[in-house]
Design an enzyme around this catalytic site. Structure first.
Site, PDB file in Angstrom:
ATOM      1  N   ARG A  66       0.810  -1.220   0.000  1.00 44.54           N
ATOM      2  CA  ARG A  66       0.000   0.000   0.000  1.00 44.54           C
ATOM      3  C   ARG A  66       0.844   1.270   0.000  1.00 44.54           C
ATOM      4  NH1 ARG A  66      -2.398  -3.647  -1.008  1.00 44.54           N
ATOM      5  NH2 ARG A  66      -4.413  -4.430  -0.247  1.00 44.54           N
ATOM      6  N   SER A 126     -11.464   0.411   3.177  1.00 46.56           N
ATOM      7  CA  SER A 126     -10.639  -0.047   4.300  1.00 46.56           C
ATOM      8  C   SER A 126      -9.943   1.146   4.941  1.00 46.56           C
ATOM      9  CB  SER A 126      -9.602  -1.055   3.811  1.00 46.56           C
ATOM     10  OG  SER A 126     -10.239  -2.197   3.266  1.00 46.56           O
ATOM     11  N   GLU A 137      -5.059   3.818   6.393  1.00 42.77           N
ATOM     12  CA  GLU A 137      -4.814   3.819   4.953  1.00 42.77           C
ATOM     13  C   GLU A 137      -5.365   5.103   4.351  1.00 42.77           C
ATOM     14  OE1 GLU A 137      -5.736   1.012   1.030  1.00 42.77           O
ATOM     15  OE2 GLU A 137      -6.081   0.231   3.047  1.00 42.77           O
TER      16      GLU A 137
END
Length: 336
Positions: free
Chosen positions: A165, A236, A332
């Protein structure tokens, strides 16, 4: 054509759908227009933020500057030989439209990434991933503009320094470049990745094809995740934490059912959703923000939440997980 709007609500432009105001909202259609904007007094005299689909953002207050957005959304393909095809997609193309294009063309590599919100440009910055696939696996190169020099630059996959990520665009070059297009390398003969998330089991006896895999992924994601057009969220909210093997061994001895996956350099990736659920995160809420009832990894704008509601709920979740597992959860979502 460059389109400049003043004092506009960003509610339609980010998936948390909070009524945050921007001093300016500017869209452009070409690289030349982007360069013109970067050289203009509007951007030189004001702070600015470039967004994609707004699916990974939490505006914590009104934005007293310029919000930029690309409307470039063309896609073209180039032959890569017997086994591969290169596809170049512009940054403003909706990511799932790109996946649908590839599947319809019989090109394999991104079908597991179906139904992820956002746009093509952000895919290369975030290194999006799902069901055992990360977009870095299919990126050949990334086309960018240097916001300081206005020079065009192409980053190879290796130069992007991809990790879980993350990329060079989120780290040392954060804010220095704007992505204008991404070149992907896709397979003429797909190699399916079905081990993760029980995709193979869910497919059952159905023929395995790009279409069937895409449809199953869309079905599974739709069951677990809210439609941001109906319930505001940023998907998320936390990344799955990565811990050392010693730490993982201690946790596993105490919680034998804890799911985990191999990570880089011999480390272990834990399930943030499992940690949140088992630390008592299920059902928690602050003001209008709530943990989504179908997936603990998602915070939703359930009842006209304010940004501070989401921030407070996220901190409450992080505290619960840390106190129980001594594991730090990292958002995130980008706080703006």
């Amino acid at each position: 054509m460059i389109d400049i709007k003043e004092n506009i609500s960003l509610k339609p432009y980010h998936t948390f759908h909070m009524d945050i105001q921007a001093r300016y909202f500017v869209e452009y259609d070409t690289v030349a227009e982007l360069k013109e904007l970067l050289a203009s007094s509007l951007l030189k005299d004001n702070k600015f933020l470039h967004i994609g689909g707004g699916s990974n953002l939490l505006f914590t207050k009104d934005y007293d500057g310029v919000v930029l957005h690309s409307r470039m959304n063309s896609v073209r393909r180039m032959d890569g030989g017997n086994d591969f095809v290169y596809v170049v997609a512009e940054s403003g193309m909706v990511w799932d439209d790109f996946v649908a294009y590839c599947v319809d063309a019989g090109l394999g590599g991104v079908e597991n990434l179906s139904n992820i919100p956002g746009e093509v440009g952000a895919s290369a910055i975030q290194n999006i991933g799902a069901y055992g696939v990360e977009v870095k696996d299919v990126i050949d190169s990334v086309f960018c503009i240097d916001v300081e020099t206005l020079q065009e630059r192409v980053f190879s996959n290796a130069e992007c320094s991809y990790s879980y990520r993350s990329s060079i665009f989120k780290q040392e070059l954060r804010g220095r470049y704007i992505v204008t297009a991404v070149k992907y390398v896709l397979r003429k003969k797909p190699e399916f990745r079905l081990e993760y998330g029980n995709l193979r089991t869910i497919l059952g006896d159905a023929p395995i094809s790009l279409e069937s895999v895409r449809n199953v992924v869309i079905t599974v994601r739709s069951r677990k995740l809210p439609d941001p057009d109906i319930v505001g969220s940023a998907g998320s909210f936390f990344v799955n934490p990565i811990v050392g093997r010693e730490h993982y061994s201690r946790l596993l001895s105490e919680y034998p059912g804890m799911p985990a996956y191999p990570a880089e350099e011999g480390k272990v990736k834990l399930s943030a959703a499992w940690l949140i659920d088992n630390a008592g995160g299920h059902g928690k809420r602050v003001g209008g923000a709530a943990v989504y009832h179908k997936q603990c990894l998602v915070i939703v704008n359930e009842n006209d939440a304010f940004p501070e509601d989401v921030v407070a709920l996220a901190e409450l979740i992080r505290k619960c997980v840390f106190e129980k597992y001594n594991v730090e959860l990292t958002p995130e979502v980008n706080f703006i």
